[in-house]
Design a protein around this motif. Sequence first.
Motif, short mmCIF file in Angstrom:
data_model
loop_
_atom_site.label_atom_id
_atom_site.label_comp_id
_atom_site.label_asym_id
_atom_site.label_seq_id
_atom_site.Cartn_x
_atom_site.Cartn_y
_atom_site.Cartn_z
N LYS A 2 0.78 -1.30 -0.13
CA LYS A 2 -0.36 0.03 0.03
C LYS A 2 0.52 1.01 0.05
O LYS A 2 2.10 0.90 0.73
CB LYS A 2 -0.26 0.06 1.09
N GLU A 3 0.46 2.04 -0.36
CA GLU A 3 1.13 3.06 -0.15
C GLU A 3 1.17 3.90 0.91
O GLU A 3 -0.05 3.68 1.75
CB GLU A 3 0.60 5.01 -1.28
N ASP A 4 1.55 5.21 1.26
CA ASP A 4 2.46 5.91 2.55
C ASP A 4 1.41 6.79 1.88
O ASP A 4 1.45 7.86 1.59
CB ASP A 4 3.86 5.80 2.78
N ARG A 5 0.34 6.60 3.49
CA ARG A 5 -0.67 7.67 3.17
C ARG A 5 -1.90 7.96 4.69
O ARG A 5 -1.59 7.12 4.91
CB ARG A 5 -1.80 7.35 1.87
N PHE A 6 -2.24 8.82 4.93
CA PHE A 6 -3.42 8.55 5.79
C PHE A 6 -5.25 8.00 5.21
O PHE A 6 -5.85 8.84 4.15
CB PHE A 6 -3.34 10.02 6.05
N ASP A 7 -5.73 8.07 6.64
CA ASP A 7 -7.11 7.46 5.79
C ASP A 7 -7.65 8.46 6.32
O ASP A 7 -7.52 9.71 7.11
CB ASP A 7 -6.92 6.23 6.02
N GLU A 8 -8.65 8.18 6.72
CA GLU A 8 -9.64 9.06 6.96
C GLU A 8 -9.99 9.25 9.09
O GLU A 8 -10.24 10.02 8.48
CB GLU A 8 -11.68 8.69 6.44
N GLY A 9 -9.23 8.76 9.44
CA GLY A 9 -9.35 8.05 10.71
C GLY A 9 -8.01 8.80 10.81
O GLY A 9 -7.93 8.33 12.02
N LYS A 10 -7.26 9.21 10.36
CA LYS A 10 -6.25 10.28 10.70
C LYS A 10 -4.68 9.76 11.18
O LYS A 10 -4.04 9.49 11.82
CB LYS A 10 -6.22 11.55 11.81
N THR A 11 -4.69 8.11 10.82
CA THR A 11 -4.22 6.78 10.88
C THR A 11 -2.96 6.42 10.30
O THR A 11 -3.37 6.32 8.92
CB THR A 11 -4.11 5.79 12.03
N MET A 12 -2.39 6.12 9.96
CA MET A 12 -1.67 6.00 8.83
C MET A 12 -1.53 3.98 8.86
O MET A 12 -1.58 3.59 9.57
CB MET A 12 0.89 6.33 8.97
N THR A 13 -1.21 3.97 7.67
CA THR A 13 -1.66 2.88 6.87
C THR A 13 -0.21 1.91 6.82
O THR A 13 -1.14 0.85 6.92
CB THR A 13 -2.69 3.01 5.66
N ASN A 14 0.61 2.30 7.15
CA ASN A 14 2.15 1.76 6.68
C ASN A 14 2.47 1.63 7.80
O ASN A 14 2.80 3.11 8.67
CB ASN A 14 2.30 1.44 5.45
N SER A 15 3.25 0.78 8.98
CA SER A 15 2.75 0.51 10.05
C SER A 15 4.85 0.66 10.41
O SER A 15 5.99 1.26 11.13
CB SER A 15 3.46 -0.67 10.65
N ARG A 16 5.02 0.53 8.75
CA ARG A 16 7.08 0.61 8.39
C ARG A 16 7.52 1.86 8.60
O ARG A 16 8.54 2.56 9.03
CB ARG A 16 6.87 -0.08 7.32
N THR A 17 6.29 2.67 8.06
CA THR A 17 6.43 4.21 8.01
C THR A 17 6.18 5.07 9.45
O THR A 17 7.11 5.62 9.53
CB THR A 17 5.41 4.77 6.64
N TRP A 18 5.32 4.56 9.73
CA TRP A 18 5.27 5.02 11.43
C TRP A 18 6.88 4.49 12.00
O TRP A 18 6.60 5.51 13.22
CB TRP A 18 3.90 4.40 12.61
N ASN A 19 7.03 3.67 11.84
CA ASN A 19 7.81 3.22 12.97
C ASN A 19 9.41 3.94 12.49
O ASN A 19 10.16 5.14 13.49
CB ASN A 19 8.55 1.61 12.66
#
Length: 86
Positions: A2-19
Amino acid sequence: MKEDRFDEGKTMTNSRTWNRVRASLGAFWRSRRAGTRTDDGMSTAEYALGTIAAAAFAAVLYKVVTSGSVAGALESVISKALHAPF
């Protein structure tokens, strides 16, 4: 993937990006805190300059206190304090 982006819940969809973001922020703040702890105290040159400045200030203060007008004023204050009526 998946692309690194924010969804409507304002959470990152990619946990690797968040880390990666969290690790970058942690490294940033660690480097800022480390920069403030590098100075352990005064060096020899700073001690020498501080000592010279303190001696110069003491010499000027001694000259001022032992001058005629200041000595007379101090003497009058002390004599008034010793001869104060009770």
